[in-house]
Design a protein around this motif. Structure first.
Motif, PDB file in Angstrom:
ATOM      1  N   ASP A 107       0.284   3.768  25.596  1.00  0.00           N
ATOM      2  CA  ASP A 107       0.884   4.976  25.037  1.00  0.00           C
ATOM      3  C   ASP A 107       1.503   4.667  23.675  1.00  0.00           C
ATOM      4  O   ASP A 107       2.051   3.575  23.454  1.00  0.00           O
ATOM      5  CB  ASP A 107       1.987   5.505  25.959  1.00  0.00           C
ATOM      6  CG  ASP A 107       1.438   5.975  27.306  1.00  0.00           C
ATOM      7  OD1 ASP A 107       0.219   6.176  27.421  1.00  0.00           O
ATOM      8  OD2 ASP A 107       2.253   6.135  28.237  1.00  0.00           O
ATOM      9  N   GLY A 108       1.449   5.636  22.779  1.00  0.00           N
ATOM     10  CA  GLY A 108       2.075   5.425  21.481  1.00  0.00           C
ATOM     11  C   GLY A 108       1.856   6.593  20.545  1.00  0.00           C
ATOM     12  O   GLY A 108       1.457   7.685  20.954  1.00  0.00           O
ATOM     13  N   ARG A 109       2.114   6.347  19.273  1.00  0.00           N
ATOM     14  CA  ARG A 109       1.967   7.367  18.233  1.00  0.00           C
ATOM     15  C   ARG A 109       1.145   6.769  17.093  1.00  0.00           C
ATOM     16  O   ARG A 109       1.385   5.631  16.665  1.00  0.00           O
ATOM     17  CB  ARG A 109       3.339   7.806  17.725  1.00  0.00           C
ATOM     18  CG  ARG A 109       3.295   8.978  16.736  1.00  0.00           C
ATOM     19  CD  ARG A 109       4.687   9.351  16.263  1.00  0.00           C
ATOM     20  NE  ARG A 109       5.526   9.798  17.343  1.00  0.00           N
ATOM     21  CZ  ARG A 109       5.568  11.043  17.805  1.00  0.00           C
ATOM     22  NH1 ARG A 109       4.803  11.962  17.252  1.00  0.00           N
ATOM     23  NH2 ARG A 109       6.358  11.370  18.797  1.00  0.00           N
ATOM     24  N   VAL A 110       0.197   7.525  16.585  1.00  0.00           N
ATOM     25  CA  VAL A 110      -0.662   7.053  15.497  1.00  0.00           C
ATOM     26  C   VAL A 110       0.157   7.006  14.206  1.00  0.00           C
ATOM     27  O   VAL A 110       0.726   8.020  13.785  1.00  0.00           O
ATOM     28  CB  VAL A 110      -1.882   7.975  15.320  1.00  0.00           C
ATOM     29  CG1 VAL A 110      -2.747   7.500  14.147  1.00  0.00           C
ATOM     30  CG2 VAL A 110      -2.704   8.017  16.607  1.00  0.00           C
ATOM     31  N   VAL A 111       0.208   5.831  13.580  1.00  0.00           N
ATOM     32  CA  VAL A 111       0.924   5.710  12.314  1.00  0.00           C
ATOM     33  C   VAL A 111      -0.034   5.557  11.135  1.00  0.00           C
ATOM     34  O   VAL A 111       0.370   5.657   9.982  1.00  0.00           O
ATOM     35  CB  VAL A 111       1.915   4.528  12.335  1.00  0.00           C
ATOM     36  CG1 VAL A 111       3.023   4.783  13.340  1.00  0.00           C
ATOM     37  CG2 VAL A 111       1.208   3.203  12.626  1.00  0.00           C
ATOM     38  N   TYR A 112      -1.319   5.311  11.425  1.00  0.00           N
ATOM     39  CA  TYR A 112      -2.312   5.284  10.346  1.00  0.00           C
ATOM     40  C   TYR A 112      -3.682   5.584  10.927  1.00  0.00           C
ATOM     41  O   TYR A 112      -4.058   5.076  11.991  1.00  0.00           O
ATOM     42  CB  TYR A 112      -2.347   3.937   9.635  1.00  0.00           C
ATOM     43  CG  TYR A 112      -3.367   3.919   8.509  1.00  0.00           C
ATOM     44  CD1 TYR A 112      -3.135   4.627   7.336  1.00  0.00           C
ATOM     45  CD2 TYR A 112      -4.570   3.244   8.652  1.00  0.00           C
ATOM     46  CE1 TYR A 112      -4.074   4.661   6.313  1.00  0.00           C
ATOM     47  CE2 TYR A 112      -5.521   3.269   7.627  1.00  0.00           C
ATOM     48  CZ  TYR A 112      -5.258   3.978   6.469  1.00  0.00           C
ATOM     49  OH  TYR A 112      -6.195   4.022   5.461  1.00  0.00           O
ATOM     50  N   ALA A 113      -4.453   6.398  10.213  1.00  0.00           N
ATOM     51  CA  ALA A 113      -5.846   6.679  10.547  1.00  0.00           C
ATOM     52  C   ALA A 113      -6.588   6.886   9.240  1.00  0.00           C
ATOM     53  O   ALA A 113      -6.416   7.910   8.577  1.00  0.00           O
ATOM     54  CB  ALA A 113      -5.966   7.916  11.442  1.00  0.00           C
ATOM     55  N   GLY A 114      -7.375   5.903   8.847  1.00  0.00           N
ATOM     56  CA  GLY A 114      -8.065   5.992   7.566  1.00  0.00           C
ATOM     57  C   GLY A 114      -8.825   4.724   7.252  1.00  0.00           C
ATOM     58  O   GLY A 114      -9.015   3.854   8.108  1.00  0.00           O
ATOM     59  N   SER A 115      -9.232   4.602   5.995  1.00  0.00           N
ATOM     60  CA  SER A 115     -10.048   3.456   5.565  1.00  0.00           C
ATOM     61  C   SER A 115      -9.445   2.783   4.342  1.00  0.00           C
ATOM     62  O   SER A 115     -10.172   2.237   3.513  1.00  0.00           O
ATOM     63  CB  SER A 115     -11.480   3.917   5.262  1.00  0.00           C
ATOM     64  OG  SER A 115     -11.471   4.947   4.280  1.00  0.00           O
ATOM     65  N   GLY A 116      -8.142   2.819   4.220  1.00  0.00           N
ATOM     66  CA  GLY A 116      -7.493   2.301   3.018  1.00  0.00           C
ATOM     67  C   GLY A 116      -7.109   0.842   3.068  1.00  0.00           C
ATOM     68  O   GLY A 116      -6.511   0.340   2.118  1.00  0.00           O
ATOM     69  N   LEU A 117      -7.450   0.130   4.144  1.00  0.00           N
ATOM     70  CA  LEU A 117      -7.076  -1.280   4.253  1.00  0.00           C
ATOM     71  C   LEU A 117      -8.337  -2.125   4.208  1.00  0.00           C
ATOM     72  O   LEU A 117      -9.158  -2.113   5.129  1.00  0.00           O
ATOM     73  CB  LEU A 117      -6.299  -1.531   5.550  1.00  0.00           C
ATOM     74  CG  LEU A 117      -5.641  -2.894   5.703  1.00  0.00           C
ATOM     75  CD1 LEU A 117      -4.695  -3.177   4.537  1.00  0.00           C
ATOM     76  CD2 LEU A 117      -4.893  -2.981   7.024  1.00  0.00           C
ATOM     77  N   ARG A 118      -8.492  -2.860   3.138  1.00  0.00           N
ATOM     78  CA  ARG A 118      -9.709  -3.636   2.910  1.00  0.00           C
ATOM     79  C   ARG A 118      -9.935  -4.642   4.032  1.00  0.00           C
ATOM     80  O   ARG A 118      -9.009  -5.325   4.471  1.00  0.00           O
ATOM     81  CB  ARG A 118      -9.606  -4.363   1.563  1.00  0.00           C
ATOM     82  CG  ARG A 118     -10.850  -5.121   1.171  1.00  0.00           C
ATOM     83  CD  ARG A 118     -10.689  -5.737  -0.200  1.00  0.00           C
ATOM     84  NE  ARG A 118     -11.870  -6.478  -0.602  1.00  0.00           N
ATOM     85  CZ  ARG A 118     -11.996  -7.133  -1.747  1.00  0.00           C
ATOM     86  NH1 ARG A 118     -10.986  -7.129  -2.621  1.00  0.00           N
ATOM     87  NH2 ARG A 118     -13.107  -7.782  -2.031  1.00  0.00           N
ATOM     88  N   GLY A 119     -11.188  -4.716   4.500  1.00  0.00           N
ATOM     89  CA  GLY A 119     -11.543  -5.657   5.550  1.00  0.00           C
ATOM     90  C   GLY A 119     -11.477  -5.071   6.948  1.00  0.00           C
ATOM     91  O   GLY A 119     -11.945  -5.699   7.898  1.00  0.00           O
ATOM     92  N   TYR A 120     -10.923  -3.857   7.093  1.00  0.00           N
ATOM     93  CA  TYR A 120     -10.776  -3.232   8.413  1.00  0.00           C
ATOM     94  C   TYR A 120     -11.681  -2.017   8.595  1.00  0.00           C
ATOM     95  O   TYR A 120     -11.812  -1.512   9.696  1.00  0.00           O
ATOM     96  CB  TYR A 120      -9.323  -2.812   8.636  1.00  0.00           C
ATOM     97  CG  TYR A 120      -8.395  -3.959   8.955  1.00  0.00           C
ATOM     98  CD1 TYR A 120      -8.013  -4.229  10.260  1.00  0.00           C
ATOM     99  CD2 TYR A 120      -7.881  -4.765   7.942  1.00  0.00           C
ATOM    100  CE1 TYR A 120      -7.152  -5.264  10.566  1.00  0.00           C
ATOM    101  CE2 TYR A 120      -7.020  -5.815   8.230  1.00  0.00           C
ATOM    102  CZ  TYR A 120      -6.654  -6.062   9.541  1.00  0.00           C
ATOM    103  OH  TYR A 120      -5.804  -7.098   9.835  1.00  0.00           O
ATOM    104  N   GLY A 121     -12.285  -1.521   7.537  1.00  0.00           N
ATOM    105  CA  GLY A 121     -13.115  -0.340   7.657  1.00  0.00           C
ATOM    106  C   GLY A 121     -12.296   0.862   8.087  1.00  0.00           C
ATOM    107  O   GLY A 121     -11.136   1.021   7.696  1.00  0.00           O
ATOM    108  N   ASN A 122     -12.903   1.724   8.918  1.00  0.00           N
ATOM    109  CA  ASN A 122     -12.187   2.880   9.456  1.00  0.00           C
ATOM    110  C   ASN A 122     -11.232   2.392  10.551  1.00  0.00           C
ATOM    111  O   ASN A 122     -11.671   1.882  11.577  1.00  0.00           O
ATOM    112  CB  ASN A 122     -13.170   3.909  10.017  1.00  0.00           C
ATOM    113  CG  ASN A 122     -14.057   4.492   8.931  1.00  0.00           C
ATOM    114  OD1 ASN A 122     -13.617   4.695   7.800  1.00  0.00           O
ATOM    115  ND2 ASN A 122     -15.315   4.745   9.257  1.00  0.00           N
TER     116      ASN A 122
END
Length: 296
Positions: free
Chosen positions: A214-229
């Protein structure tokens, strides 16, 4: 007469030599040079200078070091606010707000950011801003554009799908979190803090990626190089988890998710093959996820 004249002449020369003014000059000059005044007091100011100036600089160094260490972070080359949030276990939006950043994308090397909530003023009432994630219900996304900065293509289900036998939950005694495997595929690569920082789980493109707790989404995107989506879920003040290389994101930032809820679809974004890169971080430090996940 001659010897007497010679004697008188010698006496006159001797008397003239004794009374000549040229022999009084050295006495007067020595008297002038040996006068005490100016020389004795000159060294005093030079001796007092070091005692006044030196000790002031070192006195400020411990205070400045303590200030940086206490809930602060110094920006390094290549840093982004999202990466800083991942490495400190905080929501990047909170860091921007605590640090008073007008433009979160404009960071400067050496800039000091606050990565912990500021202490309340003396006498101020302390309130809980966000309810515990476990008490809130997950909300479906209205459209594919819902994921901030990501590539969402479908709405999140309102109820978590039934967990497979291999993803049965295990509870962390320290924080009371119930963990499960985020995907059912085989482990392709184990944990290595220095290199991988997580585990790689295999599968097929489009396979479901599930919230591990359980938790809360703090990031959803592709802005971190090397991690993709990428999806980052913050579970409590101690733990967060990261789900990388997805082909589609099904959640948006600040959305509450439940353990076992489908949050993404497996893919190969910024990776050589289809896989899920999964991390668990404790206070921002990567830890071996298999210590928390149930045995298979």
């Amino acid at each position: 007469m001659r010897p007497l004249t010679i004697a008188l002449a010698g006496a006159a020369i001797t008397l003239a030599a004794c009374t000549s003014p040229r022999h009084r000059a050295p006495v007067e000059e020595r008297g002038t040079v040996s006068r005490p005044p100016v020389v004795a007091t000159a060294p005093a100011p030079a001796a007092s200078l070091p005692a006044v100036a030196e000790p002031m600089k070192p006195a400020t160094q411990p205070d400045e070091t303590a200030r940086v260490a206490a809930g602060s972070y110094v920006v390094r080359p290549g840093d982004t606010l999202i990466r800083i949030g991942l490495e400190t276990g905080q929501n990047w939006r909170d860091i921007a707000r605590w640090s008073g950043l007008e433009n979160p994308n404009a960071l400067e090397v050496g800039q000091v950011l606050r990565v912990a909530p500021p202490e309340p003023a003396p006498g101020a009432a302390v309130t809980q801003a966000v309810a515990p994630p476990a008490r809130a219900d997950a909300k479906p996304l209205p459209s594919a554009a819902g994921a901030a900065g990501g590539t969402a293509t479908a709405a999140a289900p309102t109820t978590p799908p039934p967990a497979a036998a291999s993803t049965a939950a295990t509870r962390d005694a320290e924080d009371g979190l119930a963990w499960q495997w985020p995907a059912t595929g085989a482990v392709l690569r184990g944990f290595d803090e220095a290199r991988t920082k997580g585990v790689a789980i295999g599968g097929q493109a489009g396979d479901p990626v599930l919230a591990a707790a359980d938790g809360r989404v703090v990031y959803a995107g592709s802005g971190l190089r090397g991690y993709g989506n990428l999806v980052i879920v913050k579970h409590n003040a101690t733990y967060l988890s990261a789900y990388a290389h997805n082909q589609a994101l099904l959640v948006k930032e600040d959305q509450v998710v439940r353990r076992g809820q489908k949050i993404a679809e497996m893919g190969s974004s910024d990776a050589e093959r289809v896989q899920l890169h999964f991390e668990i971080r404790r206070l921002g430090k990567p830890v071996d996820p298999t210590r928390f996940l149930p045995p298979r």
